[in-house]
Design a protein around this motif. Structure first.
Motif, PDB file in Angstrom:
ATOM      1  N   ILE A  15     -15.589 -41.475 -10.642  1.00 15.77           N
ATOM      2  CA  ILE A  15     -14.343 -40.863 -11.124  1.00 15.77           C
ATOM      3  C   ILE A  15     -14.185 -40.937 -12.636  1.00 15.77           C
ATOM      4  O   ILE A  15     -13.409 -40.182 -13.205  1.00 15.77           O
ATOM      5  CB  ILE A  15     -13.110 -41.501 -10.465  1.00 15.77           C
ATOM      6  N   TYR A  16     -14.902 -41.853 -13.286  1.00 13.50           N
ATOM      7  CA  TYR A  16     -14.652 -42.067 -14.707  1.00 13.50           C
ATOM      8  C   TYR A  16     -15.889 -42.628 -15.396  1.00 13.50           C
ATOM      9  O   TYR A  16     -16.577 -43.487 -14.849  1.00 13.50           O
ATOM     10  CB  TYR A  16     -13.483 -43.037 -14.888  1.00 13.50           C
ATOM     11  N   ALA A  62     -13.321 -45.498  -3.647  1.00 15.20           N
ATOM     12  CA  ALA A  62     -13.477 -44.879  -2.335  1.00 15.20           C
ATOM     13  C   ALA A  62     -13.124 -43.395  -2.429  1.00 15.20           C
ATOM     14  O   ALA A  62     -12.211 -43.014  -3.172  1.00 15.20           O
ATOM     15  CB  ALA A  62     -12.575 -45.570  -1.315  1.00 15.20           C
ATOM     16  N   VAL A  63     -13.847 -42.571  -1.705  1.00 13.16           N
ATOM     17  CA  VAL A  63     -13.643 -41.125  -1.734  1.00 13.16           C
ATOM     18  C   VAL A  63     -12.176 -40.776  -1.484  1.00 13.16           C
ATOM     19  O   VAL A  63     -11.618 -39.898  -2.147  1.00 13.16           O
ATOM     20  CB  VAL A  63     -14.565 -40.433  -0.702  1.00 13.16           C
ATOM     21  N   ALA A  64     -11.537 -41.476  -0.576  1.00  9.69           N
ATOM     22  CA  ALA A  64     -10.140 -41.185  -0.224  1.00  9.69           C
ATOM     23  C   ALA A  64      -9.177 -41.431  -1.383  1.00  9.69           C
ATOM     24  O   ALA A  64      -8.082 -40.871  -1.405  1.00  9.69           O
ATOM     25  CB  ALA A  64      -9.722 -42.014   0.985  1.00  9.69           C
ATOM     26  N   GLN A  65      -9.557 -42.248  -2.362  1.00  5.83           N
ATOM     27  CA  GLN A  65      -8.680 -42.563  -3.488  1.00  5.83           C
ATOM     28  C   GLN A  65      -9.072 -41.853  -4.781  1.00  5.83           C
ATOM     29  O   GLN A  65      -8.402 -42.014  -5.804  1.00  5.83           O
ATOM     30  CB  GLN A  65      -8.659 -44.071  -3.731  1.00  5.83           C
ATOM     31  N   ALA A  66     -10.115 -41.051  -4.750  1.00  4.91           N
ATOM     32  CA  ALA A  66     -10.647 -40.442  -5.968  1.00  4.91           C
ATOM     33  C   ALA A  66      -9.629 -39.544  -6.678  1.00  4.91           C
ATOM     34  O   ALA A  66      -9.415 -39.684  -7.886  1.00  4.91           O
ATOM     35  CB  ALA A  66     -11.922 -39.665  -5.658  1.00  4.91           C
ATOM     36  N   ALA A  67      -9.011 -38.631  -5.980  1.00  7.43           N
ATOM     37  CA  ALA A  67      -8.049 -37.706  -6.605  1.00  7.43           C
ATOM     38  C   ALA A  67      -6.854 -38.469  -7.182  1.00  7.43           C
ATOM     39  O   ALA A  67      -6.397 -38.179  -8.296  1.00  7.43           O
ATOM     40  CB  ALA A  67      -7.583 -36.665  -5.599  1.00  7.43           C
ATOM     41  N   HIS A  72      -4.092 -40.494 -12.215  1.00  5.25           N
ATOM     42  CA  HIS A  72      -3.497 -41.580 -12.999  1.00  5.25           C
ATOM     43  C   HIS A  72      -4.262 -41.832 -14.294  1.00  5.25           C
ATOM     44  O   HIS A  72      -3.646 -42.142 -15.318  1.00  5.25           O
ATOM     45  CB  HIS A  72      -3.389 -42.850 -12.166  1.00  5.25           C
ATOM     46  N   LEU A  73      -5.573 -41.698 -14.270  1.00  6.11           N
ATOM     47  CA  LEU A  73      -6.361 -41.862 -15.490  1.00  6.11           C
ATOM     48  C   LEU A  73      -6.008 -40.778 -16.500  1.00  6.11           C
ATOM     49  O   LEU A  73      -5.838 -41.060 -17.688  1.00  6.11           O
ATOM     50  CB  LEU A  73      -7.858 -41.829 -15.173  1.00  6.11           C
ATOM     51  N   GLU A  74      -5.864 -39.548 -16.052  1.00  7.68           N
ATOM     52  CA  GLU A  74      -5.487 -38.456 -16.946  1.00  7.68           C
ATOM     53  C   GLU A  74      -4.092 -38.667 -17.519  1.00  7.68           C
ATOM     54  O   GLU A  74      -3.870 -38.487 -18.718  1.00  7.68           O
ATOM     55  CB  GLU A  74      -5.578 -37.116 -16.212  1.00  7.68           C
ATOM     56  N   VAL A  83     -14.348 -37.840 -14.491  1.00  6.18           N
ATOM     57  CA  VAL A  83     -15.437 -37.059 -13.896  1.00  6.18           C
ATOM     58  C   VAL A  83     -14.917 -36.459 -12.605  1.00  6.18           C
ATOM     59  O   VAL A  83     -14.538 -37.174 -11.685  1.00  6.18           O
ATOM     60  CB  VAL A  83     -16.660 -37.942 -13.618  1.00  6.18           C
ATOM     61  N   ASN A  84     -14.869 -35.133 -12.544  1.00 11.52           N
ATOM     62  CA  ASN A  84     -14.426 -34.461 -11.330  1.00 11.52           C
ATOM     63  C   ASN A  84     -15.566 -34.395 -10.331  1.00 11.52           C
ATOM     64  O   ASN A  84     -16.740 -34.489 -10.700  1.00 11.52           O
ATOM     65  CB  ASN A  84     -13.907 -33.059 -11.660  1.00 11.52           C
ATOM     66  N   GLU A  85     -15.245 -34.213  -9.076  1.00 10.59           N
ATOM     67  CA  GLU A  85     -16.255 -34.268  -8.035  1.00 10.59           C
ATOM     68  C   GLU A  85     -17.349 -33.218  -8.199  1.00 10.59           C
ATOM     69  O   GLU A  85     -18.464 -33.419  -7.761  1.00 10.59           O
ATOM     70  CB  GLU A  85     -15.618 -34.172  -6.648  1.00 10.59           C
ATOM     71  N   ASP A  86     -17.065 -32.112  -8.873  1.00  9.08           N
ATOM     72  CA  ASP A  86     -18.071 -31.079  -9.067  1.00  9.08           C
ATOM     73  C   ASP A  86     -18.836 -31.232 -10.382  1.00  9.08           C
ATOM     74  O   ASP A  86     -19.753 -30.473 -10.659  1.00  9.08           O
ATOM     75  CB  ASP A  86     -17.450 -29.678  -8.984  1.00  9.08           C
ATOM     76  N   ASP A  87     -18.479 -32.246 -11.208  1.00 11.67           N
ATOM     77  CA  ASP A  87     -19.192 -32.528 -12.454  1.00 11.67           C
ATOM     78  C   ASP A  87     -20.403 -33.379 -12.152  1.00 11.67           C
ATOM     79  O   ASP A  87     -20.433 -34.130 -11.188  1.00 11.67           O
ATOM     80  CB  ASP A  87     -18.309 -33.304 -13.449  1.00 11.67           C
TER      81      ASP A  87
END
Length: 89
Positions: A15-16, A62-67, A72-74, A83-87
């Motif tokens: 994620i980051y 965990a995948v369930a908490q990624a979004a 919150h980081l943004e 880092v977005n899931e498609d990056d």
């Protein structure tokens, strides 16, 4: 909940990417304050002007908490390293 070993997260997602120690500390504090289990690994992510490889702190949750974590980081002003899931890194 806090920092865990990478093997403790069965299905994790990047994620980051923190480019500096200061960014990594901010991300760690944010995730810890929100009760998120996360893993950190040192990963290469680019090159310096002189051609040596740069390394940063890669944060996985965990995948369930990624979004939730990305959001919150943004909001906390750390959007550049999100880092977005498609990056790919």
């Amino acid at each position: 909940m806090a920092r865990v070993e990478p093997s403790a997260l069965t299905e994790s997602e990047l994620i980051y990417m923190a480019a500096s120690l200061n960014e990594a500390r901010k991300a760690e504090a944010l995730l810890t304050d929100r009760g998120v289990d996360y893993a950190v690994q040192v990963k290469p992510f680019g090159f310096t002007l002189l051609g040596s490889q740069r390394k940063g702190a890669a944060f996985y949750v965990a995948v369930a908490q990624a979004a939730y974590c990305r959001s919150h980081l943004e909001t906390a002003g750390l959007g550049l390293g999100v880092v977005n899931e498609d990056d790919s890194v």
